[in-house]
Motif scaffolding. Structure first.
Motif, short mmCIF file in Angstrom:
data_model
loop_
_atom_site.label_atom_id
_atom_site.label_comp_id
_atom_site.label_asym_id
_atom_site.label_seq_id
_atom_site.Cartn_x
_atom_site.Cartn_y
_atom_site.Cartn_z
N PHE B 201 30.08 -51.25 -19.26
CA PHE B 201 31.34 -50.58 -18.94
C PHE B 201 31.83 -50.79 -17.50
CE2 PHE B 201 34.21 -47.16 -17.93
CZ PHE B 201 35.10 -47.26 -18.98
N PRO B 202 30.95 -50.63 -16.48
CA PRO B 202 31.47 -50.78 -15.10
C PRO B 202 32.16 -52.12 -14.88
CG PRO B 202 29.25 -49.90 -15.07
CD PRO B 202 29.53 -50.27 -16.49
N LYS B 203 31.59 -53.18 -15.44
CA LYS B 203 32.20 -54.50 -15.25
C LYS B 203 33.59 -54.54 -15.87
CE LYS B 203 27.90 -56.85 -15.77
NZ LYS B 203 27.22 -57.24 -17.00
N VAL B 204 33.66 -54.03 -17.11
CA VAL B 204 34.93 -54.09 -17.83
C VAL B 204 35.98 -53.25 -17.12
CG1 VAL B 204 36.07 -53.45 -19.98
CG2 VAL B 204 33.88 -54.59 -20.04
N TRP B 205 35.57 -52.06 -16.67
CA TRP B 205 36.55 -51.18 -16.03
C TRP B 205 37.01 -51.76 -14.70
CZ3 TRP B 205 39.50 -48.22 -18.53
CH2 TRP B 205 40.33 -47.33 -17.85
N ALA B 206 36.09 -52.40 -13.96
CA ALA B 206 36.47 -53.04 -12.70
C ALA B 206 37.49 -54.14 -12.97
CB ALA B 206 35.24 -53.61 -12.01
N PHE B 208 39.51 -54.27 -15.56
CA PHE B 208 40.76 -53.61 -15.96
C PHE B 208 41.55 -53.20 -14.73
CE2 PHE B 208 43.10 -49.69 -17.01
CZ PHE B 208 43.86 -50.12 -18.09
N GLU B 209 40.84 -52.65 -13.74
CA GLU B 209 41.52 -52.24 -12.52
C GLU B 209 42.09 -53.43 -11.77
OE1 GLU B 209 39.14 -49.51 -10.14
OE2 GLU B 209 40.26 -47.93 -11.13
N THR B 210 41.34 -54.54 -11.75
CA THR B 210 41.85 -55.74 -11.08
C THR B 210 43.14 -56.20 -11.76
OG1 THR B 210 39.53 -56.33 -11.07
CG2 THR B 210 41.04 -57.91 -10.10
N LEU B 211 43.15 -56.06 -13.06
CA LEU B 211 44.31 -56.51 -13.82
C LEU B 211 45.55 -55.67 -13.51
CD1 LEU B 211 44.72 -58.64 -16.01
CD2 LEU B 211 44.15 -56.93 -17.71
N PHE B 212 45.34 -54.36 -13.27
CA PHE B 212 46.50 -53.47 -13.18
C PHE B 212 46.82 -52.94 -11.79
CE2 PHE B 212 45.81 -53.26 -17.73
CZ PHE B 212 47.09 -53.23 -18.21
N ASN B 213 45.81 -52.48 -11.06
CA ASN B 213 46.07 -51.67 -9.88
C ASN B 213 47.03 -52.29 -8.87
OD1 ASN B 213 44.33 -49.99 -11.08
ND2 ASN B 213 42.92 -49.80 -9.38
N ARG B 214 46.87 -53.58 -8.63
CA ARG B 214 47.74 -54.21 -7.64
C ARG B 214 48.70 -55.21 -8.29
NH1 ARG B 214 46.50 -53.92 -2.42
NH2 ARG B 214 46.99 -56.08 -1.99
N ASN B 215 48.88 -55.03 -9.58
CA ASN B 215 49.80 -55.90 -10.30
C ASN B 215 51.24 -55.53 -9.97
OD1 ASN B 215 51.53 -56.90 -12.35
ND2 ASN B 215 49.78 -57.13 -13.72
N GLY B 285 40.25 -43.22 -11.34
CA GLY B 285 39.20 -42.67 -10.49
C GLY B 285 38.27 -41.76 -11.28
N GLU B 286 38.85 -40.96 -12.17
CA GLU B 286 38.03 -40.03 -12.94
C GLU B 286 37.07 -40.76 -13.87
OE1 GLU B 286 39.89 -36.78 -14.91
OE2 GLU B 286 40.96 -36.19 -13.12
#
Lengths: 166, 413
Positions: B201-206, B208-215, B285-286
């Protein structure tokens, strides 16, 4: 330190006979007030300099058919986030004329909660901006959560409730 | 256009500033968003009054899937009400199940052993992860990014497999019992949880965040959209991630710790503007914090019994039912719902996926609740929606609704 005792003391000091029936089921201060005094009491608790009951947690109706003259109860629960203490205020009104003043002037969230209570118990919140049914269909002509409407078909004879202790 | 310029919402943090007055004899168009619109993710209707592309006013119709749970609960023994709570917020059913169990345990005065509490925390946090995962990835879908959703769906599948291993069901879990868990965590379940929280999970969620957070495209769609100030949010009864996005760190897990939450080290992510982007980031974050809690809980899982020693309320082991008279009697009495509960009035709240999920229970000493009221966070904060999307466009209204995570089952009870 704010605790139930200090709230009781302060509320009784302010309102005297208008607040009564104090109890603490599972540590949650509960008391009753008259419909005419509800706004004043809630406003006092909300704007009190120390208590700061800033959050309306819940509004719910309860039906007590045996409590003659006060069959319907409108319960509201306040929460003070700064002191992390809750209080529950009840108002009993007769089923023939169930009128309780609305809290939506003090908390915007009361709007739908009171509509829900009206929908199920028929408690009329006077002064409410938009008091109409919310979850049930608008042309429904009864209040389904009242105790006179049993859940199962009352004409069934094959199922004797007494045998099941209900 | 010149005489009717609207104040653009993107400059303001306070949604009230967007209050666009309706002009008398001007013709507006009405648009029904819902009840079966793909963007509502459930059955509820928004009747929007539009001035061109801008929303001037809106009215909500809810109740399409109202199932009268509060009424049904008045005729059911306590243990049968768990199946009703499954169907409130069906994205995170275990939280509802345990919230209800804890309410009844409070009424009965049952003390649950540490191991059961830790197992509950693990399952509740996994439920929170899957809830937030759905909300955030669907927000991606609503803005046109489908791949992120499909990518994290695989991880939700793993969480559902863990549910399946623990209780046998996937969506409507009916997990646990009054007094503890119905069975201990199996070695397979523990292995699956460990694999999820430490490896996959941590890898996938990281990612996912790379894909979206600064998109850039994604952020242009959600930043400064649907902002609400913390004062208005509190007025409107916001709780959970939507409130925390406005900068208020109210969390029941910390305010009134239940089920041993005080044992864990975690933080409460907050936003500051209360817009759609903040809600997205708070949920992200949660997820990390929930992951931390599950990691701690699975590492420090205490030994011991997984249910309370309460013959009256907790079903005896099947083996004993067949061999001991006493166990058979208790089994029969519990299954037939013949156990009287003490008189009492209880309110118990848990931090659900969307906020403070409260159970207000009045028992008159009978076998069923006299009155049961669910404080459903979605129902209460959804009334702020017209105010939040006033003056915005339809595309904004869709992302606001998505980021509020209104679950139809919880909305309508």
């Amino acid at each position: 330190m704010i605790n139930n005792e200090s709230i009781v003391e302060e509320v009784v000091g302010q309102f005297g006979q208008k607040v009564f029936g104090f109890e603490e089921p599972f540590g949650l201060l509960t008391f009753t007030t008259n419909a005419s005094d509800l706004i004043e009491v809630v406003d006092f608790l909300k704007n009190h300099s120390e208590f700061k009951f800033n959050f309306l947690t819940d509004v719910a109706g309860i039906h007590f058919p045996d409590n003659l003259g006060g069959e319907l109860c409108s319960m509201c629960m306040l929460h003070s986030w700064e002191n992390n203490i809750r209080v529950r205020i009840k108002v009993f009104v007769p089923i023939a004329d169930p009128k309780v003043p609305t809290l939506s002037t003090l908390f915007a969230s009361a709007n739908w909660m009171e509509r829900e209570t009206f929908d199920f118990y028929g408690i009329e919140y006077t002064g409410h901006p938009n008091l109409k049914r919310i979850l049930n269909m608008e042309d429904m002509d009864y209040f389904p959560m009242r105790k006179e409407y049993p859940l199962e078909d009352a004409t069934r004879e094959d199922k004797i409730d007494a045998l099941f202790g209900r | 256009m010149a005489e009717n310029t609207l104040i653009l919402p993107k400059d303001s943090n306070d949604a009230l500033a967007l209050n666009v007055p309706m002009v008398e004899d001007k013709q507006y168009s009405t648009l029904n968003l819902g009840p079966v619109h793909p963007a509502t993710h459930g059955i509820f209707q928004n009747i929007l009054t539009m001035d061109g592309e801008r929303i001037v006013d809106s009215e909500q119709t809810v109740g399409y899937i109202h199932r009268a749970f509060e009424k049904i609960a008045e005729r059911r023994p306590f243990y049968q009400i768990t199946t009703l709570t499954d169907r409130l917020n069906y994205c995170s059913s275990p939280i509802n199940n345990f919230g209800w169990h804890m309410t009844v345990e409070k009424l009965l005065g049952v003390k649950v052993p540490k191991r059961a509490e830790y197992i509950r925390v693990i399952m509740m946090e996994l439920a929170r992860i899957s809830d937030h995962l759905i909300c955030n990835s669907i927000l991606g879908v609503d803005t046109g990014a489908y791949s992120g959703f499909l990518y994290v769906m695989q991880e939700r599948e793993k969480i559902y497999e863990i549910y399946e291993e623990v209780c046998g069901a996937r969506l409507t879990t009916n997990m646990g019992r009054i007094g503890g868990m119905e069975r201990d965590l199996s070695p397979t379940a523990i292995a699956k949880i460990r694999d999820l929280v430490f490896n996959s999970f941590p890898k996938v969620w990281a990612e996912f965040e790379t894909l979206f957070n600064r998109n850039r495209i994604f952020r242009d769609r959600i930043q400064n959209v649907g902002a609400i100030s913390s004062a208005r949010a509190i007025e409107y009864g916001f709780t959970g991630p939507n409130l925390r996005a406005t900068g208020v760190d109210y969390d029941i897990r910390v305010m009134e710790p239940y089920s041993s939450y005080q044992d864990f080290d975690f933080e409460i992510p907050i936003g500051h503007k209360g817009d759609t982007f903040d809600r997205f980031m708070v949920r992200n974050g949660e997820v990390w914090e929930s992951l931390k809690i599950v990691q701690q809980a699975i590492e420090n899982l205490p030994e011991g019994p997984y249910y309370a020693d309460e013959d009256h309320y907790y079903l005896p082991p099947k083996k004993e039912v067949y061999s001991s008279m006493e166990a058979l009697i208790y089994h029969f009495k519990i299954v037939m719902g013949e156990i009287d509960a003490p008189v009492g009035e209880v309110y118990h709240a848990v931090e659900g996926g969307n906020g403070e999920l409260g159970f207000y229970l009045i028992s008159d000493g009978g076998r069923t609740p006299y009155r049961l009221h669910f404080r459903r966070p979605s129902f209460i904060y959804y009334q702020a929606y017209p105010e939040m999307c006033k003056g915005l466009t339809i595309s904004d209204a869709v992302v606001i609704m998505s980021s509020l995570n209104v679950i139809a089952g919880e909305l309508d009870a």
